[in-house]
Design an enzyme around this catalytic site. Structure first.
Site, mmCIF file in Angstrom:
data_model
loop_
_atom_site.group_PDB
_atom_site.id
_atom_site.type_symbol
_atom_site.label_atom_id
_atom_site.label_comp_id
_atom_site.label_asym_id
_atom_site.label_seq_id
_atom_site.Cartn_x
_atom_site.Cartn_y
_atom_site.Cartn_z
ATOM 1 N N ASP A 1 3.614 18.238 14.220
ATOM 2 C CA ASP A 1 3.567 17.312 13.083
ATOM 3 C C ASP A 1 3.180 18.111 11.830
ATOM 4 O OD1 ASP A 1 3.006 14.025 12.641
ATOM 5 O OD2 ASP A 1 1.978 15.329 11.215
ATOM 6 N N ASP B 1 0.862 -1.183 0.000
ATOM 7 C CA ASP B 1 0.000 0.000 0.000
ATOM 8 C C ASP B 1 0.900 1.236 0.000
ATOM 9 O OD1 ASP B 1 -1.562 2.193 0.567
ATOM 10 O OD2 ASP B 1 -2.635 1.268 2.253
ATOM 11 N N HIS C 1 -4.574 11.896 14.154
ATOM 12 C CA HIS C 1 -5.639 11.880 13.135
ATOM 13 C C HIS C 1 -6.850 11.069 13.582
ATOM 14 C CE1 HIS C 1 -3.052 13.898 10.359
ATOM 15 N NE2 HIS C 1 -2.160 12.920 10.367
ATOM 16 N N ASP D 1 7.703 14.787 10.796
ATOM 17 C CA ASP D 1 7.549 14.894 9.342
ATOM 18 C C ASP D 1 7.572 16.361 8.913
ATOM 19 O OD1 ASP D 1 5.144 15.293 10.635
ATOM 20 O OD2 ASP D 1 4.105 13.614 9.659
ATOM 21 N N TYR E 1 8.985 10.377 8.844
ATOM 22 C CA TYR E 1 9.169 9.231 7.950
ATOM 23 C C TYR E 1 10.526 9.182 7.269
ATOM 24 C CZ TYR E 1 4.359 9.416 9.209
ATOM 25 O OH TYR E 1 3.230 9.491 9.966
ATOM 26 N N HIS F 1 1.226 17.310 9.489
ATOM 27 C CA HIS F 1 -0.174 17.132 9.102
ATOM 28 C C HIS F 1 -1.088 17.773 10.134
ATOM 29 C CE1 HIS F 1 1.960 13.625 7.267
ATOM 30 N NE2 HIS F 1 1.196 13.933 6.225
HETATM 31 C C1 X5A Z 1 0.741 10.587 11.926
HETATM 32 C C2 X5A Z 1 0.940 10.987 10.491
HETATM 33 C C3 X5A Z 1 0.176 10.908 8.224
HETATM 34 C C4 X5A Z 1 -0.836 10.230 7.356
HETATM 35 C C5 X5A Z 1 -0.584 10.585 5.894
HETATM 36 C C6 X5A Z 1 -1.575 9.915 4.982
HETATM 37 N N1 X5A Z 1 0.038 10.566 9.602
HETATM 38 N N2 X5A Z 1 -1.409 10.337 3.625
HETATM 39 O O1 X5A Z 1 1.927 11.636 10.182
HETATM 40 ZN ZN ZN Z 2 2.229 13.670 10.187
#
Ligand code: X5A
Ligand code: ZN
Length: 701
Positions: A194, A42, A157, A287, A327, A196
C-alpha cells in the site's frame, strides 16, 4: 523444409503436460462489505467507496478469474479474534456505533484521524477480519495454496486502541497473531505494498521478532500523511524486534515499475529469503498504482503480477493477499486482476517502462540497507563508510525539487487525470495481456526413462537425420557429426519451437551435449525473430555465440575464470562455486542476475546447465523461480541428460506443480559479497536496475 522437419519431430518426440497447480487459489468476497459507506460530506474520506470492492469483483468476473478460484465464504471475526490485537475499549466503541444515528456516528468518527462510521461498519469490519482469517485457514490447512480476500474496511492503519486512515480493525495484524496461536508459526512476513505507511501494523509488531514487517510508502521527508518520523528508514523495530521492521520511504511521487522491482531486489527479497518465513501476508493496497489520487505514483498493473510472483517463491508458496487501499477504480481493479491471475499460476505479463530506478528511490534503498546492516547477515559486508552520520539525516538527500502542484491545482485537474488514466489503462491492458497457451510445459525424454510427472517417450528411429543435420549445420557444422548429438538437437528444437510459436509457455530439453544444445537454441530463437534472448549458462560453455548485436545476453556462471573470453555488456562471466553447506546464491541472483535480467527485458529466457556446473539443485532452482516472471514466463531449460534429480525438480517447477526448495540460506562470504559489489559497479551504468547506492553521485556533486 525445416518447418516440416520440426513438425515431424515434434509429433513424435514431444509430449506435453497439462497438470493443474497442486492446490489452487482462494477468493474471499462478501457483497455485504459494500454497505459500509460515508453518510456525510468529508473530502478526506470520500475516496473510500463501496465501488472499490464491487468494481474489483466485477473485473475479476469479466476476465473469467472468479470461476477459476476456490470460493471461500467470509464470516464474522469473533470478539476473541479481534482482541488478539485490539483493546476491549476499542472493541466496545466500535460495537456501540451499530445503533447510533448519523449525528452520533459523525461525533465518534471525529475522534479519529480519517475514519467514518456507518451503522453497518462494525458488521463489515468483523466480516473483513473473518474473511482474512478464512483465507488464512484455507491456506494453512492446505485446502488451497494461496489466495486473496477482498475486504472493506481496510486494516493496516488501525491500532490497538484506535481507528485510523479508513481502518477499524487491523485485519492483517489479527491474521498474523491468529497464525501464531493457531498454527504455532514462528516466522511470518507481512509485505505492505500500500502507498501509505501501515503504522498500525508497525506499532503492533514493533517488539515482535516473529513478524517481519516491510512497508514502502509515500513519505516526502515526512510531509505526506500520516507524517510520522517513525515511518522513516531508521525505524527498525524495538527491543527483541530490532531488525524486523523495514521501512522504505519514497521521498518523491512518481515512483514506477522499476522503482518497485528494484526495491524488491535490493531490499525486501534478500531479507525475506534470509528470514525464511513460514507464511507471507500481503497488505495489498493498490494506491501505489498509477492514477491513484493518494499515491501519485506511476506503477502499472502488471507490476503487481511480478511482485506477487516473487512472493510466491517464499514460504513454500503460502501467500495470503488482503486488500487495503486503492482509490482509482480502474487502476485498482486491473491490479487486483493481475494479482489473482498470478496467484493462479498464469504467465506473468511483460513489464513496461524504462528499467532504471530513480535517484531518489536509490537513495532510499541505500539508507534502509545501511540502517539494517547490524541485523541482517546478507548486509554484513555492506560498505557504509561513505555515509554521513545516519542519525542526522543528510541534507544532501533532502528534497531537491520543491515543485509540488498545490493542493488546489491538483483538485482541479484531478478529474481529468482520473479519466486520462482510465483511457490509458484500457489500452494498456489490451497491449500487455495475451492468450495463455493452453499447455504450460513441453518436454522430451531422449532415454524414455520414467519421470515423476511425465509419460516416457521413446525416440523413434526413423528420424530424418539429414533434415536435422541441415538445420543445425547452419550453426556449428563440425559439431554435429555424431548421431546422438543430432538426435538430441532435433529433440531440443522440437520443444523450443513449441515455445517460440507460443503453443506452450515453457519447456525442457535434456541433452547429452547441453552446451551445444544451448548454443543452437540461442541461434535458432534469434533466427526465428526473437529480439532479446537471455541465456543463463551454468557450467562449461564449449561455444559462446556472438553477442555483439545485443540479441543475446549471456550470463555465464562457472567455477573458474574463463580464459580468453572477457566480460562485455552482453557476455557476463560470474565465477561462482556453490557453498557446500547450503545455498549462498541468493545474493548473486537478487543483487546481480535478476537486476540485469530485468534491465534487459528479454522475450525468451534460456537456462542451460552442464557440464561441470558449479551450482547444485538449490541454486539452479532459484534461478528458475526468480527468472520465471520475465519474457511472459517463456522459459526454456536445456539440461545435461545425466542430471536426473535436477531435471525432475526443474520439470515440477516449470509446471507450477510445486515450489522448489532452495536449500538452507547461507550468507555470502566477504569474498563473494565483494565479487557482487565489483560486478555491480562494473555494469550498473549499462544495466541500471543494478543501482542500489548513490555514493558516486554524492561524491561527484
Ligand atoms: C487504507 C488506506 C489511507 C488513508 C488516507 C487518509 N488508507 N488521508 O489507504
Ligand atoms: Zn493506502
Amino acid at each position: 523444409m525445416f518447418a516440416s522437419c520440426l513438425k515431424w519431430v515434434s509429433w513424435n518426440f514431444c509430449f506435453v503436460l497439462s497438470v493443474a497447480m497442486a492446490s489452487g487459489t482462494a477468493l474471499v468476497y462478501d457483497e455485504e462489505m459494500t454497505t459500509h459507506k460515508l453518510l456525510w460530506s468529508d473530502p478526506v474520506c470520500d475516496i473510500e467507496v463501496p465501488e472499490r470492492l464491487s468494481s474489483s469483483y466485477e473485473r475479476l468476473k469479466y476476465y473469467g478469474i472468479v470461476e477459476r478460484c476456490v470460493p471461500v465464504p467470509a464470516r464474522e471475526g469473533s470478539e476473541e479474534e479481534i482482541l488478539l490485537v485490539h483493546s476491549p475499549e476499542h472493541l466496545e466503541v466500535a460495537k456501540s456505533t451499530q445503533t447510533m444515528n448519523e449525528e452520533e456516528l459523525k461525533r465518534v468518527s471525529g475522534n479519529y484521524d480519517a475514519f467514518f462510521f456507518h451503522p453497518n461498519t462494525y458488521r463489515c469490519a468483523r466480516l473483513a477480519v473473518g474473511a482474512t482469517l478464512e483465507l488464512l485457514d484455507a491456506v494453512m490447512s492446505g485446502k488451497v495454496c494461496n489466495g486473496m480476500a477482498l475486504v472493506r474496511p481496510p486494516g493496516h492503519h488501525s491500532q490497538r486502541n484506535a481507528a485510523n486512515g479508513f481502518c477499524l480493525f487491523n485485519n492483517v495484524a489479527i491474521a498474523a497473531e491468529y497464525a501464531k496461536v493457531k498454527y504455532h508459526l514462528q516466522r511470518i512476513l507481512i509485505v505492505d505494498w500500500d502507498v501509505h505507511h501501515g503504522q498500525g501494523t508497525q506499532y503492533i509488531f514493533a517488539e515482535d521478532p516473529s513478524v517481519l514487517y516491510f512497508s514502502w510508502h509515500r513519505y516526502e521527508h515526512q510531509e505526506f500523511w500520516p507524517s510520522l518520523k517513525e515511518s522513516d528508514y531508521d525505524a527498525v523495530g524495538l527491543g527483541k524486534g530490532k531488525g524486523f521492521n523495514i521501512n522504505l520511504p519514497w521521498n518523491k511521487v512518481g515512483m514506477g515499475n522499476s522503482d518497485y522491482l528494484a526495491a524488491f531486489f535490493h531490499v525486501l527479497l534478500p531479507m525475506a529469503f534470509e528470514f525464511d518465513p513460514e507464511l507471507v501476508l500481503v497488505s495489498s493496497g493498490y494506491d501505489s498504482g498509477i492514477g491513484d489520487p493518494e499515491g501519485q505514483m506511476n506503477a502499472t498493473p502488471e507490476v503487481f503480477a511480478h511482485l506477487t510472483h516473487f512472493l510466491m517463491q517464499l514460504a513454500n508458496g503460502k501467500l495470503c493477499v488482503i486488500l487495503e487501499g486503492g482509490y482509482h477504480l480502474k487502476s485498482l481493479s486491473e491490479s487486483v486482476c493481475m494479482t489473482v491471475k498470478t496467484l493462479l499460476g498464469d504467465p506473468v505479463p511483460h513489464i513496461t517502462g524504462e528499467m532504471a530506478p530513480s535517484l531518489s528511490a536509490v537513495e532510499s534503498f541505500q539508507n534502509v540497507r545501511a540502517a539494517h546492516k547490524p541485523y541482517w547477515k546478507w548486509l554484513m559486508h555492506e560498505d557504509t563508510s561513505f555515509l554521513q552520520n545516519l542519525s542526522t539525516k543528510s541534507l544532501l538527500l533532502k528534497k531537491a525539487n520543491p515543485n509540488p502542484a498545490t493542493e488546489d491545482e491538483f483538485k482541479i485537474t484531478n478529474n481529468d487525470e482520473v479519466v486520462k488514466v482510465e483511457r490509458f489503462l484500457e489500452m494498456h491492458m489490451k497491449n500487455i495481456l495475451f492468450p495463455v497457451p493452453p499447455i504450460k510445459t513441453a518436454t522430451t525424454d531422449s532415454k524414455g526413462s520414467p519421470h515423476l510427472l511425465t509419460v516416457p517417450v521413446h525416440l523413434v528411429k526413423e528420424v530424418d537425420q539429414n533434415e536435422i543435420k541441415a538445420l543445425v549445420s547452419g550453426f556449428y557444422a563440425d559439431l554435429v557429426k555424431e548421431d546422438k548429438v543430432l538426435l538430441s538437437l532435433g529433440n531440443m528444437l522440437a520443444v523450443l519451437d513449441k515455445i517460440l510459436r507460443k503453443e506452450v509457455c515453457n519447456g525442457l530439453a535434456e541433452s547429452p551435449v547441453s552446451s551445444i544444445s544451448g548454443a543452437v537454441a540461442l541461434k535458432h530463437a534469434v533466427q526465428f525473430g526473437f529480439q532479446r534472448v537471455l541465456c543463463i549458462f551454468v557450467g562449461d560453455m564449449q561455444i559462446v555465440p556472438n553477442t555483439e548485436d545485443g540479441k543475446i545476453l549471456i550470463i555465464h556462471i562457472c567455477d573458474k575464470e574463463q580464459s580468453g573470453k572477457t566480460s562485455s555488456k552482453h557476455y557476463i562471466s560470474l565465477n561462482w562455486k556453490e557453498d557446500a553447506e547450503g545455498n549462498d546464491f541468493f545474493s548473486a541472483v537478487l543483487g546481480f542476475i535478476l537486476p540485469i535480467a530485468y534491465s534487459y527485458q528479454p522475450n525468451l529466457t534460456v537456462i542451460a546447465v552442464g557440464p561441470n556446473q558449479s551450482l547444485g539443485i538449490s541454486g539452479i532452482s532459484l534461478l528458475f523461480a526468480l527468472l520465471g516472471g520475465l519474457a511472459e514466463s517463456r522459459i526454456f531449460a536445456v539440461i545435461k541428460d545425466t542430471e536426473r534429480n535436477l531435471i525432475q525438480s526443474v520439470e515440477k517447477a516449470l509446471l507450477g506443480a510445486s515450489t522448489p526448495h532452495f536449500g538452507i540460506y547461507v550468507p555470502p562470504t566477504q569474498e563473494k559479497a565483494n565479487k557482487i559489489k565489483t560486478l555491480r559497479d562494473q555494469f550498473q551504468q549499462e544495466w541500471r536496475m543494478l543501482q542500489c547506492s548513490v555514493k558516486d553521485e554524492i561524491s561527484r556533486n
